[in-house]
Design a protein around this motif. Sequence first.
Motif, PDB file in Angstrom:
ATOM      1  N   VAL A 238     -21.900  -1.542   6.707  1.00  0.00           N
ATOM      2  CA  VAL A 238     -21.202  -0.751   7.717  1.00  0.00           C
ATOM      3  C   VAL A 238     -21.767   0.671   7.719  1.00  0.00           C
ATOM      4  CG1 VAL A 238     -18.970   0.304   8.255  1.00  0.00           C
ATOM      5  CG2 VAL A 238     -19.076  -2.075   7.518  1.00  0.00           C
ATOM      6  N   VAL A 239     -21.852   1.247   8.917  1.00  0.00           N
ATOM      7  CA  VAL A 239     -22.283   2.645   8.998  1.00  0.00           C
ATOM      8  C   VAL A 239     -21.059   3.511   9.267  1.00  0.00           C
ATOM      9  CG1 VAL A 239     -23.707   4.314  10.236  1.00  0.00           C
ATOM     10  CG2 VAL A 239     -24.520   1.970   9.938  1.00  0.00           C
ATOM     11  N   SER A 240     -20.782   4.420   8.363  1.00  0.00           N
ATOM     12  CA  SER A 240     -19.686   5.376   8.581  1.00  0.00           C
ATOM     13  C   SER A 240     -20.293   6.752   8.774  1.00  0.00           C
ATOM     14  CB  SER A 240     -18.748   5.405   7.380  1.00  0.00           C
ATOM     15  OG  SER A 240     -18.043   4.201   7.298  1.00  0.00           O
ATOM     16  N   VAL A 241     -19.665   7.530   9.655  1.00  0.00           N
ATOM     17  CA  VAL A 241     -20.257   8.826   9.992  1.00  0.00           C
ATOM     18  C   VAL A 241     -19.228   9.945   9.986  1.00  0.00           C
ATOM     19  CG1 VAL A 241     -21.607  10.085  11.710  1.00  0.00           C
ATOM     20  CG2 VAL A 241     -21.896   7.623  11.472  1.00  0.00           C
ATOM     21  N   TYR A 242     -19.710  11.127   9.654  1.00  0.00           N
ATOM     22  CA  TYR A 242     -18.886  12.337   9.675  1.00  0.00           C
ATOM     23  C   TYR A 242     -19.716  13.380  10.413  1.00  0.00           C
ATOM     24  CZ  TYR A 242     -16.250  16.233   7.456  1.00  0.00           C
ATOM     25  OH  TYR A 242     -15.490  17.347   7.188  1.00  0.00           O
ATOM     26  N   VAL A 243     -19.168  13.919  11.490  1.00  0.00           N
ATOM     27  CA  VAL A 243     -19.926  14.892  12.294  1.00  0.00           C
ATOM     28  C   VAL A 243     -19.342  16.287  12.121  1.00  0.00           C
ATOM     29  CG1 VAL A 243     -20.710  15.489  14.622  1.00  0.00           C
ATOM     30  CG2 VAL A 243     -20.390  13.084  13.997  1.00  0.00           C
ATOM     31  N   THR A 244     -20.158  17.217  11.667  1.00  0.00           N
ATOM     32  CA  THR A 244     -19.648  18.573  11.426  1.00  0.00           C
ATOM     33  C   THR A 244     -19.542  19.358  12.730  1.00  0.00           C
ATOM     34  OG1 THR A 244     -21.778  19.695  11.206  1.00  0.00           O
ATOM     35  CG2 THR A 244     -20.931  18.564   9.244  1.00  0.00           C
ATOM     36  N   ALA A 245     -18.964  20.554  12.646  1.00  0.00           N
ATOM     37  CA  ALA A 245     -18.793  21.398  13.825  1.00  0.00           C
ATOM     38  C   ALA A 245     -20.139  21.690  14.490  1.00  0.00           C
ATOM     39  CB  ALA A 245     -18.113  22.707  13.443  1.00  0.00           C
ATOM     40  N   GLY A 246     -21.168  21.789  13.689  1.00  0.00           N
ATOM     41  CA  GLY A 246     -22.489  22.094  14.216  1.00  0.00           C
ATOM     42  C   GLY A 246     -23.283  20.834  14.515  1.00  0.00           C
ATOM     43  N   HIS A 247     -22.586  19.704  14.582  1.00  0.00           N
ATOM     44  CA  HIS A 247     -23.225  18.421  14.900  1.00  0.00           C
ATOM     45  C   HIS A 247     -24.283  17.977  13.905  1.00  0.00           C
ATOM     46  CE1 HIS A 247     -21.289  17.320  18.765  1.00  0.00           C
ATOM     47  NE2 HIS A 247     -20.925  18.584  18.666  1.00  0.00           N
ATOM     48  N   THR A 248     -24.105  18.373  12.667  1.00  0.00           N
ATOM     49  CA  THR A 248     -24.908  17.784  11.610  1.00  0.00           C
ATOM     50  C   THR A 248     -24.174  16.506  11.233  1.00  0.00           C
ATOM     51  OG1 THR A 248     -25.643  19.915  10.792  1.00  0.00           O
ATOM     52  CG2 THR A 248     -25.729  18.088   9.242  1.00  0.00           C
ATOM     53  N   ARG A 249     -24.900  15.401  11.155  1.00  0.00           N
ATOM     54  CA  ARG A 249     -24.258  14.119  10.893  1.00  0.00           C
ATOM     55  C   ARG A 249     -24.474  13.665   9.466  1.00  0.00           C
ATOM     56  NH1 ARG A 249     -27.254  13.089  16.011  1.00  0.00           N
ATOM     57  NH2 ARG A 249     -27.969  15.064  15.132  1.00  0.00           N
ATOM     58  N   LEU A 250     -23.320  13.395   8.793  1.00  0.00           N
ATOM     59  CA  LEU A 250     -23.390  12.812   7.462  1.00  0.00           C
ATOM     60  C   LEU A 250     -23.187  11.314   7.678  1.00  0.00           C
ATOM     61  CD1 LEU A 250     -20.980  15.269   5.565  1.00  0.00           C
ATOM     62  CD2 LEU A 250     -23.341  15.616   6.226  1.00  0.00           C
ATOM     63  N   MET A 251     -24.193  10.515   7.331  1.00  0.00           N
ATOM     64  CA  MET A 251     -24.117   9.086   7.628  1.00  0.00           C
ATOM     65  C   MET A 251     -24.245   8.252   6.367  1.00  0.00           C
ATOM     66  SD  MET A 251     -26.503   9.189  11.034  1.00  0.00           S
ATOM     67  CE  MET A 251     -26.069   7.588  11.641  1.00  0.00           C
ATOM     68  N   LEU A 252     -23.348   7.295   6.244  1.00  0.00           N
ATOM     69  CA  LEU A 252     -23.346   6.447   5.059  1.00  0.00           C
ATOM     70  C   LEU A 252     -23.442   4.988   5.459  1.00  0.00           C
ATOM     71  CD1 LEU A 252     -22.908   6.666   1.928  1.00  0.00           C
ATOM     72  CD2 LEU A 252     -20.506   6.156   2.385  1.00  0.00           C
ATOM     73  N   LEU A 253     -24.416   4.301   4.910  1.00  0.00           N
ATOM     74  CA  LEU A 253     -24.569   2.858   5.108  1.00  0.00           C
ATOM     75  C   LEU A 253     -24.056   2.216   3.831  1.00  0.00           C
ATOM     76  CD1 LEU A 253     -25.807   0.503   6.790  1.00  0.00           C
ATOM     77  CD2 LEU A 253     -27.887   0.844   5.470  1.00  0.00           C
ATOM     78  N   HIS A 254     -23.047   1.370   3.967  1.00  0.00           N
ATOM     79  CA  HIS A 254     -22.417   0.872   2.747  1.00  0.00           C
ATOM     80  C   HIS A 254     -21.784  -0.488   2.912  1.00  0.00           C
ATOM     81  CE1 HIS A 254     -18.399   1.795   4.452  1.00  0.00           C
ATOM     82  NE2 HIS A 254     -19.107   2.663   5.137  1.00  0.00           N
ATOM     83  N   ASP A 255     -21.474  -1.108   1.782  1.00  0.00           N
ATOM     84  CA  ASP A 255     -20.773  -2.400   1.837  1.00  0.00           C
ATOM     85  C   ASP A 255     -19.349  -2.263   1.333  1.00  0.00           C
ATOM     86  OD1 ASP A 255     -22.626  -3.650  -1.072  1.00  0.00           O
ATOM     87  OD2 ASP A 255     -21.201  -2.017  -0.842  1.00  0.00           O
ATOM     88  N   SER A 256     -18.976  -1.059   0.985  1.00  0.00           N
ATOM     89  CA  SER A 256     -17.622  -0.849   0.450  1.00  0.00           C
ATOM     90  C   SER A 256     -16.607  -0.745   1.575  1.00  0.00           C
ATOM     91  CB  SER A 256     -17.634   0.426  -0.388  1.00  0.00           C
ATOM     92  OG  SER A 256     -16.538   1.240  -0.074  1.00  0.00           O
ATOM     93  N   ARG A 257     -15.359  -1.018   1.261  1.00  0.00           N
ATOM     94  CA  ARG A 257     -14.313  -0.918   2.282  1.00  0.00           C
ATOM     95  C   ARG A 257     -13.359   0.225   1.970  1.00  0.00           C
ATOM     96  NH1 ARG A 257     -17.438  -3.101   4.466  1.00  0.00           N
ATOM     97  NH2 ARG A 257     -17.575  -5.166   5.366  1.00  0.00           N
ATOM     98  N   ASN A 258     -13.752   1.078   1.036  1.00  0.00           N
ATOM     99  CA  ASN A 258     -12.867   2.129   0.568  1.00  0.00           C
ATOM    100  C   ASN A 258     -12.894   3.338   1.511  1.00  0.00           C
ATOM    101  OD1 ASN A 258     -11.506   4.112  -0.776  1.00  0.00           O
ATOM    102  ND2 ASN A 258     -12.843   4.132  -2.585  1.00  0.00           N
TER     103      ASN A 258
END
Lengths: 135, 195, 186
Positions: A68-88
């Motif tokens: 799964v790809v989970s993403v966090y987008v900062t105010a300045g549109h820098t994207r923190l992206m995590l590819l993972h198999d965890s469901r936490n």
Amino acid sequence: MANTACFIIVGRNDIPIYEAEVGSAAKREDAAQLHQFILHAALDVVQDLAWTTSAMFLKSVDRFNDLVVSVYVTAGHTRLMLLHDSRNEDGIKSFFQEVHELYIKILLNPLYLPGSRISSSHFDTKVRALARKYL
Amino acid sequence: MIGVGKMKQYSNVLDKPLSKGKQEVSLSAFAFLFSELVQYNQTQVDNIAELERRLEDAGYAVGSRVLELLCNREKGNRRETRLLGILSFVHSTVWKVLFGKVADSLEKGTEHEDEYMISEKELLVNRFISIPKDMGTFNCGAFVAGIVKGVLDNAGFPAVVTAHFVPIEGQQRPRTTILIKFADEVLKREARLSQ
Amino acid sequence: MAPVGPRSGDAIFSSIDRVNAELFTLTYGAIVRQLLTDLEDVDEVNKQLDQMGYNIGIRLIDEFLAKSGVSRCVDFKETAEMIAKVGFKMFLGVTASVSSWDADGTCCSIILEDNPLVDFVELPDTCQGLYYCNVLSGVIRGALEMVSMKTEVTWTRDALRGDDAYELQVKLLKQVAEEYPYKDDE
């Protein structure tokens, strides 16, 4: 802890400024490339999704097999992206929030050029420690 | 040393907590520093437009950082997605933190759909610098225009941002208006999101 | 009756106009960044920062003297104390301390506890020779020159280079006695 977890930070111009394989499983040879490919494919989805909410944590935006790809987008549109198999989900959100704070500190350094690669080894150490803690 | 606080040492700068934004310096300290910024840049250029652009670039570096810092600290990690939201952020939050007060006014341009103006009777950076007559329309507010541009660009609202003096009837000193002209893509997206 | 003493740094700082330190810190950062881009050479940047500081110092002294109510210190020891306790406080909102006096009383160290020029600054490998806060050495040198003290100001400790504090060594080279408006010989 997640078996597979690939974390990248993508700058505003869609160029990665930080990458780390943070899962615990033994790495396949082509794992890094596969992960990059998956994460980049998700960028377009993220771009549209980011404008539909003022929340920074976008949860899961894309899937690839059991990853799964989970993403966090900062105010300045820098994207923190995590590819993972965890469901936490809570763990992932906390991970993103703490990395976000580290990113802000890197950004506040006037000698750091926004959009350029984050070369600080301290940053890398701390991100990996956060991954061990939360993922 | 008795009674003197010792600077807390952090093994690394990343361990240091983000500031709460309460620390202050004298206005004159900032004024002296800003004056040097302007004077240094004057030696690097041939004309006023270039000088303003360099000041704007310096401001841009401040704006891009202020956006991330303040959204995190003052806005509970809320990311602005709408035009009025980001303008309000600039006019209120950014102004309040950097200049100690919200901006005097935020207005929509009457002639153009893509224009907005933030005005200040006495913009901080113009308070202590008097422009020699031979420098024409030069405005130190270009630095602030740069800060605004840095915030808007990085938040996904690209715009051309400039600073202008606007004479006011009955006032000796003109007020400063920061003119924001948004790129087409911003208005298109706003229209789409409004549906 | 004893004359009213000079005002304390805290008292002055509370009474003057102030701005958010972040505006100051970020603006200074932008200046250093600009210099690095323009000049490329770290030594040149150090020189330029010192020069900027000097330009500030020669103007700042008037405000210092006016607001602090201090009459010109003749004694270098007193001067150093004034810089640390009043000067730094009234402009930068932080206290500094003075130590390591030499036997003659012409050389000492000014130590900064807290430094608003610096926030999350980390010197990259390419900038290891940079004295990021070099504007401060120029300010002190310029201000003192205006009160007839020629000094040499150098960094002995820099937290950005791995030390545990910011420390400036101020060495009095020459002190010209207060000159009367009418000179007998010239």
